[in-house]
Design a protein around this motif. Structure first.
Motif, PDB file in Angstrom:
ATOM      1  N   LEU A   1      13.404  59.375  71.677  1.00  0.00           N
ATOM      2  CA  LEU A   1      14.276  60.456  72.121  1.00  0.00           C
ATOM      3  C   LEU A   1      13.799  61.063  73.436  1.00  0.00           C
ATOM      4  O   LEU A   1      14.603  61.462  74.279  1.00  0.00           O
ATOM      5  CB  LEU A   1      14.344  61.532  71.042  1.00  0.00           C
ATOM      6  CG  LEU A   1      15.014  61.137  69.726  1.00  0.00           C
ATOM      7  CD1 LEU A   1      14.920  62.285  68.729  1.00  0.00           C
ATOM      8  CD2 LEU A   1      16.460  60.743  69.952  1.00  0.00           C
TER       9      LEU A   1
ATOM     10  N   THR B   1      14.664  58.763  76.238  1.00  0.00           N
ATOM     11  CA  THR B   1      16.122  58.790  76.347  1.00  0.00           C
ATOM     12  C   THR B   1      16.573  60.046  77.079  1.00  0.00           C
ATOM     13  O   THR B   1      17.448  60.005  77.957  1.00  0.00           O
ATOM     14  CB  THR B   1      16.772  58.747  74.952  1.00  0.00           C
ATOM     15  OG1 THR B   1      16.386  57.547  74.280  1.00  0.00           O
ATOM     16  CG2 THR B   1      18.291  58.796  75.050  1.00  0.00           C
ATOM     17  N   ALA B   2      15.950  61.180  76.734  1.00  0.00           N
ATOM     18  CA  ALA B   2      16.297  62.442  77.384  1.00  0.00           C
ATOM     19  C   ALA B   2      15.985  62.398  78.872  1.00  0.00           C
ATOM     20  O   ALA B   2      16.785  62.850  79.703  1.00  0.00           O
ATOM     21  CB  ALA B   2      15.537  63.586  76.719  1.00  0.00           C
TER      22      ALA B   2
ATOM     23  N   THR C   1      18.486  59.876  80.635  1.00  0.00           N
ATOM     24  CA  THR C   1      19.926  60.149  80.566  1.00  0.00           C
ATOM     25  C   THR C   1      20.499  60.703  81.870  1.00  0.00           C
ATOM     26  O   THR C   1      21.476  60.158  82.398  1.00  0.00           O
ATOM     27  CB  THR C   1      20.227  61.095  79.393  1.00  0.00           C
ATOM     28  OG1 THR C   1      19.961  60.414  78.164  1.00  0.00           O
ATOM     29  CG2 THR C   1      21.675  61.554  79.414  1.00  0.00           C
TER      30      THR C   1
ATOM     31  N   GLY D   1      13.959  53.576  74.676  1.00  0.00           N
ATOM     32  CA  GLY D   1      14.661  54.821  74.956  1.00  0.00           C
ATOM     33  C   GLY D   1      15.098  54.947  76.406  1.00  0.00           C
ATOM     34  O   GLY D   1      16.131  55.561  76.692  1.00  0.00           O
TER      35      GLY D   1
ATOM     36  N   GLY E   1      19.062  55.758  77.179  1.00  0.00           N
ATOM     37  CA  GLY E   1      19.587  56.908  77.895  1.00  0.00           C
ATOM     38  C   GLY E   1      20.864  56.608  78.654  1.00  0.00           C
ATOM     39  O   GLY E   1      21.654  57.518  78.951  1.00  0.00           O
TER      40      GLY E   1
ATOM     41  N   GLY F   1      21.749  68.791  68.166  1.00  0.00           N
ATOM     42  CA  GLY F   1      20.842  67.642  68.211  1.00  0.00           C
ATOM     43  C   GLY F   1      19.595  67.888  67.390  1.00  0.00           C
ATOM     44  O   GLY F   1      19.117  66.992  66.672  1.00  0.00           O
TER      45      GLY F   1
ATOM     46  N   LEU G   1      19.112  65.401  64.080  1.00  0.00           N
ATOM     47  CA  LEU G   1      17.996  64.454  64.067  1.00  0.00           C
ATOM     48  C   LEU G   1      16.905  64.900  63.108  1.00  0.00           C
ATOM     49  O   LEU G   1      16.267  64.073  62.450  1.00  0.00           O
ATOM     50  CB  LEU G   1      17.437  64.284  65.470  1.00  0.00           C
ATOM     51  CG  LEU G   1      18.021  63.145  66.317  1.00  0.00           C
ATOM     52  CD1 LEU G   1      17.726  61.799  65.687  1.00  0.00           C
ATOM     53  CD2 LEU G   1      19.511  63.317  66.536  1.00  0.00           C
TER      54      LEU G   1
ATOM     55  N   THR H   1      24.502  64.854  76.900  1.00  0.00           N
ATOM     56  CA  THR H   1      23.721  63.913  76.107  1.00  0.00           C
ATOM     57  C   THR H   1      22.245  64.242  76.199  1.00  0.00           C
ATOM     58  O   THR H   1      21.498  64.132  75.212  1.00  0.00           O
ATOM     59  CB  THR H   1      23.979  62.467  76.587  1.00  0.00           C
ATOM     60  OG1 THR H   1      25.383  62.215  76.609  1.00  0.00           O
ATOM     61  CG2 THR H   1      23.315  61.464  75.664  1.00  0.00           C
TER      62      THR H   1
ATOM     63  N   ARG I   1      21.458  67.254  73.975  1.00  0.00           N
ATOM     64  CA  ARG I   1      21.468  66.856  72.561  1.00  0.00           C
ATOM     65  C   ARG I   1      20.221  66.048  72.223  1.00  0.00           C
ATOM     66  O   ARG I   1      19.620  66.208  71.157  1.00  0.00           O
ATOM     67  CB  ARG I   1      22.719  66.036  72.246  1.00  0.00           C
ATOM     68  CG  ARG I   1      22.872  65.673  70.768  1.00  0.00           C
ATOM     69  CD  ARG I   1      24.124  64.842  70.541  1.00  0.00           C
ATOM     70  NE  ARG I   1      25.300  65.585  70.984  1.00  0.00           N
ATOM     71  CZ  ARG I   1      26.421  65.022  71.403  1.00  0.00           C
ATOM     72  NH1 ARG I   1      26.509  63.707  71.470  1.00  0.00           N
ATOM     73  NH2 ARG I   1      27.442  65.761  71.780  1.00  0.00           N
ATOM     74  N   THR I   2      19.802  65.189  73.147  1.00  0.00           N
ATOM     75  CA  THR I   2      18.628  64.361  72.913  1.00  0.00           C
ATOM     76  C   THR I   2      17.352  65.187  72.946  1.00  0.00           C
ATOM     77  O   THR I   2      16.457  65.001  72.107  1.00  0.00           O
ATOM     78  CB  THR I   2      18.557  63.239  73.965  1.00  0.00           C
ATOM     79  OG1 THR I   2      19.778  62.502  73.950  1.00  0.00           O
ATOM     80  CG2 THR I   2      17.417  62.279  73.659  1.00  0.00           C
TER      81      THR I   2
ATOM     82  N   SER J   1      14.736  65.620  70.046  1.00  0.00           N
ATOM     83  CA  SER J   1      13.310  65.347  70.222  1.00  0.00           C
ATOM     84  C   SER J   1      12.464  66.529  69.771  1.00  0.00           C
ATOM     85  O   SER J   1      11.499  66.378  69.002  1.00  0.00           O
ATOM     86  CB  SER J   1      13.023  65.025  71.693  1.00  0.00           C
ATOM     87  OG  SER J   1      11.646  64.837  71.915  1.00  0.00           O
TER      88      SER J   1
END
Length: 513
Positions: A36, A39-40, A43, A90, A94, A258, A262, A380, A383-384, A388
């Motif tokens: 995450l 990904t964050a 993104t 990740g 993203g 998020g 999660l 996004t 939310r990520t 996390s």
């Protein structure tokens, strides 16, 4: 989008077995958090890169990187390797959802979001049903490694479809560069916050130099990031987006949803497999009410919003339903029947569906077409990041409650030994322990889950309160030309998406760029 949806569902079901075989129960949250976190960080980069250099090419590059990380994760030999390869995975992830959303945002006007939802609805049930079942089946009958390998054929099909069938108008490529200083500062702030949430009160005391240092780093990095973004020619998160009250509220709601989503879905499998004694396949099957509740609400609200153009009620309703759904899950215990445990999850799923659908719609409706990638990347991202931090913070609560529960029943020494062994304890191996130890462990897992749910309920209440400040604004009913991204002076004002909307009623209308 299917690839992005199905990965988390497959891996989540296999997590108890993965951690049991590779060791490191205290690192369970980092298998999710590493993914995450990167990904964050990635993104907004993917979103801005799509705006600047072409959405289709960056979308396909993200899919390729995601597949490389998936293969390496399946080959991991210890927990450290798995966490590192999940971080690589990740980086590609993203760009999956943000890439798809930015393309859809250009091709489909917000007023027609119901049509978009109907198309997504054709594959969401397959992902929501097939993901947990496939993850459990692969873990039971092959190996948890196939929870990662299975991404490869799906990803190859995705690349073929995107490359061969998606057609976007030719866009002039900008010579502007991505705001790398902003990316570095944002990454540092997110990492410091995640470590603070994960270590605070568990590895280090809240007043320790380590935790205070992480707090200082996160505050300084965030403040510096805001300053850099205001001066950047092409900021990774354009500050002009936050001039819209609705946009800002949508990002706050996305962050909170998020964290709740999660946090809850990462630790429910622990309860289902360790306390209920279910196999990974059965555990995945019993999460279907949550998935169906979320899916049904998203499709229903999408159709209603397309019909009447009104959406303010849905984030409010979602916050209330989600709060009730998380509190209902506190009824889960050692004696709860399997059917009831599964059915109780549907309320939380419905609440998540209300908020997710409305926050994405508000975000895309509040952004200019030139900022569509940055806007979808921001929602996004929030939310990520929320997920996390939620997994890290609630994971620390889970671990702390697990250890204290074992200490209360077995004594501190036995609890320490069992917690250490818990790093190599799979749901099947639990059955081989003595009956008193087995029952104590199951009770401790239940207590840990209750701690997670209590924290999630607090976050849901905050989201419910914030949702009341959302204002109704007209939805765009046409698609505007998607011209190339061009640099803008930080001081240059950008015209509001809706000059006569309530949230801009007191601002003079400015010409659109």
């Amino acid at each position: 989008m299917f690839l992005a949806m199905v990965d988390g569902l497959i891996v989540g079901t296999a997590l108890p077995t993965i951690v049991g075989e590779l060791g490191g129960l205290d690192q369970l949250s980092w298998v999710v958090t590493a993914y995450l976190l990167t990904t964050a960080v990635a993104t907004p980069i993917w979103g801005k890169a799509g705006d600047l250099y072409g959405r289709k090419g960056t979308f396909m590059a993200a899919i390729g990187l995601f597949l490389a990380g998936s293969m390496l994760s399946g080959l991991a030999q210890d927990m450290g390797q798995l966490i590192a390869f999940r971080a690589l995975q990740g980086l590609g992830a993203g760009g999956l959802m943000v890439g798809a959303l930015s393309v859809i945002g250009v091709l489909v006007p917000p007023r027609q979001s119901g049509r978009m939802q109907s198309m997504i609805g054709a594959m969401m049930p397959v992902a929501f049903i097939g993901g947990p079942l496939l993850g459990g089946f692969l873990t039971d009958h092959l190996s948890w490694r196939w929870a990662f390998y299975v991404n490869v054929p799906i990803g190859v099909v995705s690349l073929v479809i995107v490359g061969g069938w998606i057609r976007l108008g030719r866009t002039e490529r900008s010579t502007a560069r991505i705001d790398y200083p902003g990316v570095v500062l944002l990454s540092g702030a997110i990492l410091a916050l995640t470590l603070l949430a994960s270590w605070g009160g568990v590895r280090y005391g809240w007043g320790s130099p380590q935790i205070l240092g992480l707090a200082a780093v996160s505050v300084v990095a965030l403040a510096w990031f805001v300053r850099v973004e205001r001066r950047a020619v092409e900021p990774v998160i354009p500050p002009r987006l936050f001039r819209s009250r609705n946009f800002t509220l949508a990002q706050l709601l996305s962050f909170l949803i998020g964290a709740v989503m999660l946090g809850v879905t990462s630790y429910l499998p622990q309860y289902l497999q360790f306390v209920q004694g279910l196999s990974p396949t059965a555990g995945g099957l019993l999460l279907l009410p949550l998935m169906f509740g979320m899916l049904g609400v998203q499709l229903g609200t999408g159709a209603l919003i397309s019909r009447n153009g009104r959406y303010r009620i849905y984030p409010i309703l979602g916050g209330g339903v989600l709060t009730a759904g998380v509190l209902v899950l506190l009824l889960l215990g050692r004696e709860t029947t399997t059917a009831l445990a599964s059915g109780l999850t549907v309320v939380a799923g419905m609440g998540i569906g209300f908020v997710m659908q409305s926050t994405m719609l508000i975000t895309m409706n509040s952004a200019e077409p030139r900022d569509m990638g940055a806007a979808s990347g921001t929602v996004t991202l929030l939310r990520t990041v929320g997920g996390s931090l939620g997994v890290a913070l609630l994971g620390a609560v889970f671990t702390g409650r697990l250890h204290s529960g074992l200490a209360d029943r077995l004594g501190e020494g036995a609890a320490g030994r069992l917690t250490a062994r818990g790093g190599q304890l799979t749901p099947r191996a639990l059955d081989g322990l003595a009956a008193p130890v087995r029952e104590a462990y199951r009770a401790a897992v239940t207590g840990g889950l209750h701690g997670v749910l209590a924290g999630a309920a607090v976050l849901a209440v905050l989201g419910f309160a914030a949702a009341w400040f959302v204002r109704e604004a007209p939805l765009r009913s046409t698609v505007e030309p998607d011209g190339p991204a061009t640099p803008h002076s930080p001081a240059e004002p950008t015209g509001p998406a809706h000059p006569h909307s309530p949230e801009n009623a007191h601002s003079p209308a400015k010409p659109r760029p």
